[in-house]
Design an enzyme around this catalytic site. Sequence first.
Site, short mmCIF file in Angstrom:
data_model
loop_
_atom_site.label_atom_id
_atom_site.label_comp_id
_atom_site.label_asym_id
_atom_site.label_seq_id
_atom_site.Cartn_x
_atom_site.Cartn_y
_atom_site.Cartn_z
N LYS A 9 42.32 35.81 68.52
CA LYS A 9 41.80 36.86 68.61
C LYS A 9 40.18 36.48 68.72
CE LYS A 9 39.32 39.99 66.68
NZ LYS A 9 38.20 40.22 67.66
N GLU A 68 36.15 31.11 56.23
CA GLU A 68 35.01 30.52 56.33
C GLU A 68 34.01 31.74 56.75
OE1 GLU A 68 34.35 27.65 55.66
OE2 GLU A 68 36.37 26.55 56.03
N CYS A 71 26.72 29.20 60.81
CA CYS A 71 26.92 29.36 59.67
C CYS A 71 26.36 28.48 58.48
CB CYS A 71 28.74 29.35 59.35
SG CYS A 71 29.30 27.95 59.90
N GLU A 97 21.24 36.79 54.85
CA GLU A 97 21.69 35.80 55.91
C GLU A 97 20.83 36.56 57.15
OE1 GLU A 97 25.74 35.57 57.70
OE2 GLU A 97 25.20 33.40 57.81
P1 NAD Z 1 32.13 39.32 62.44
O1 NAD Z 1 32.84 39.11 60.75
O2 NAD Z 1 31.50 40.56 62.45
O3 NAD Z 1 33.40 39.11 63.35
C1 NAD Z 1 34.02 38.05 63.35
C2 NAD Z 1 35.50 38.27 63.98
O4 NAD Z 1 35.88 39.36 63.20
C3 NAD Z 1 35.30 38.97 65.29
O5 NAD Z 1 36.10 38.48 66.09
C4 NAD Z 1 35.59 40.46 64.99
O6 NAD Z 1 36.07 41.35 66.21
C5 NAD Z 1 36.78 40.28 64.06
N1 NAD Z 1 36.75 41.61 63.11
C6 NAD Z 1 35.62 42.55 62.70
N2 NAD Z 1 36.04 43.52 61.93
C7 NAD Z 1 37.30 43.10 61.87
C8 NAD Z 1 38.29 43.54 60.64
N3 NAD Z 1 38.12 44.74 60.15
N4 NAD Z 1 39.38 42.90 60.74
C9 NAD Z 1 39.94 41.72 61.25
N5 NAD Z 1 38.84 41.24 62.19
C10 NAD Z 1 37.60 41.84 62.20
O7 NAD Z 1 31.15 38.17 62.36
P2 NAD Z 1 30.22 37.68 63.41
O8 NAD Z 1 28.98 38.50 63.64
O9 NAD Z 1 31.08 37.43 64.65
O10 NAD Z 1 29.79 36.16 63.02
C11 NAD Z 1 28.57 35.91 62.28
C12 NAD Z 1 28.94 35.54 60.82
O11 NAD Z 1 29.94 34.58 60.76
C13 NAD Z 1 27.78 35.19 60.02
O12 NAD Z 1 27.89 35.67 58.76
C14 NAD Z 1 28.14 33.60 59.86
O13 NAD Z 1 27.64 32.94 58.86
C15 NAD Z 1 29.50 33.49 59.93
N6 NAD Z 1 30.23 32.21 60.22
C16 NAD Z 1 30.67 31.49 59.30
C17 NAD Z 1 31.27 30.03 59.73
C18 NAD Z 1 32.00 29.20 58.65
O14 NAD Z 1 32.32 28.38 58.87
N7 NAD Z 1 31.80 29.68 57.34
C19 NAD Z 1 31.27 29.70 61.00
C20 NAD Z 1 30.61 30.42 61.73
C21 NAD Z 1 30.08 31.87 61.34
#
Ligand code: NAD
Length: 468
Positions: free
Chosen positions: A170, A243, A277, A374
């Site tokens: 997803k 992650e 990230c 962040e």
């Molecule tokens: P987000 O958490 O808003 O969304 C990520 C995914 O989770 C999306 O597909 C979203 O639709 C889904 N989602 C949202 N609510 C959910 C729920 N309640 N249950 C299950 N899935 C749900 O993150 P984002 O804004 O897309 O990405 C940015 C964040 O990701 C930053 O904090 C960044 O640091 C982190 N990130 C971490 C890594 C790593 O490897 N540690 C890599 C890339 C990004």
Amino acid sequence: MQRWSLLIDGRRIETDRFQDVLNPSTGAVVGGMPLAAASDLDAAVAAASRAFEIWKDRPDSEHADACRAIADTIEQHAEELARLLTLEQGKPLNGLGSRFEIGGAVAWTRHTSGLSLPVEVLQDGAEGRVELHRKPIGVVGSITPWNWPVMIACWHIIPAIRAGNTVIIKPSPLTPLSTIRLVELINEKLPPGVVNVVTGDNEIGSLMSAHPGIGKVTFTGSTATGRKIMQNAAGSLKRLTLELGGNDAGIVLADADPKKIVEGLFWGAFINGGQTCAALKRLYVHDSLYDELCRELAAYAKQIVVGDGLSETSTLGPVQNRRQFEIVSAFVDEARKKGGRVLVGGDPSDGPGYFYPVTLVADVDHGCRLVDEEQFGPALPIIRYSDVEDAIAKANASAMGLGGSVWGTDLARAKAVAQRIESGSVWINKHGAIQPNAPFGGVKQSGFGVEFGVDGLKEFTTVQTVFV
Ligand code: NAD
């Protein structure tokens, strides 16, 4: 405008409802993302469960060959994928942009195809034989973010299927189209149902986290969402790899050479416009070279071309979405009010597009959101220190622990400081340089579990100990 389809059991599935996907450079609609219903997710879980019964027992060499074939097809479609990615994500085609991301997806896929988890013999003697076997978990749910959508999709899908699992992915509703296309290509190399894509709003992610037919969720995204996934997964005790977010610190020691490190520092922080990230998000610089390094960074930043990702001359694109644009704007405005000195950038244009200039803020400290939280965008706070013990303490004064870096000419000393940073990865004289053979993951609230290499592959298995 093209309306896209889900892909379940090897077939395109039309939905009744769609959501617009926007180009962050222009605000124009790029395509229609299918909005899946809960019943579509159930159908995907059923298909992936059926496929698992066949896929798990295929010879290891067949799993490896399929992953290699996927690497080849991504490579053959690299330009098509890169353009679609730029349209919906905003990142430029060039530099560390879309072509680089698709190249990374190929490299990771190829490397992972060559890994294996042979049976380990723990004991073989008069008292019997003990073997450690690694078995696939079942159906893996993959939930991905909007910053590096294609590469992260491959980080999830490829080790999962390499180890004999099946997958439902997803993607983020902000960047779903390149993932749908990727899964279409992947499906040409696999039996139906091994990899499925279900797009929709966050609710589909919640349903996946709780679904009893899914054995593991691998998630890359924010810490706040990671917590929700953990809660929803508790009912079925799912395996999790999380992650999550980071607020990586970099410490520049007194013996560093500003001219030599400026380029590495800049791209460590501003790769993908800071929407990475493990980007450098807080920079601590020793007093003795603070002013010189600020000048060097500002001079480097001024030659960066921020523009529409489709332009071959852009080196950085816009912020991907309005919400993130507003976070970056608010953090910089607050830092300025609290005495931060903006060296470059700080004043975004009115649009169209979510363009935020490369921004460096000097003379800031803890106590403002740009340092404490962040920012996930193109704004870097630069903090002055005189005692390295203070810099280490401040670097560790965060709930996050993804990456960190130390910059200096005495490598032994730099390494000693680096090892005191509380993070899953540390780099010397570079930042965020991940590679497919080295485990990567967070400590503290940056998550748990690792990706990449043999350790990452193991996360898609359970252990069965066989006592003969
Ligand atoms: P987000 O958490 O808003 O969304 C990520 C995914 O989770 C999306 O597909 C979203 O639709 C889904 N989602 C949202 N609510 C959910 C729920 N309640 N249950 C299950 N899935 C749900 O993150 P984002 O804004 O897309 O990405 C940015 C964040 O990701 C930053 O904090 C960044 O640091 C982190 N990130 C971490 C890594 C790593 O490897 N540690 C890599 C890339 C990004």
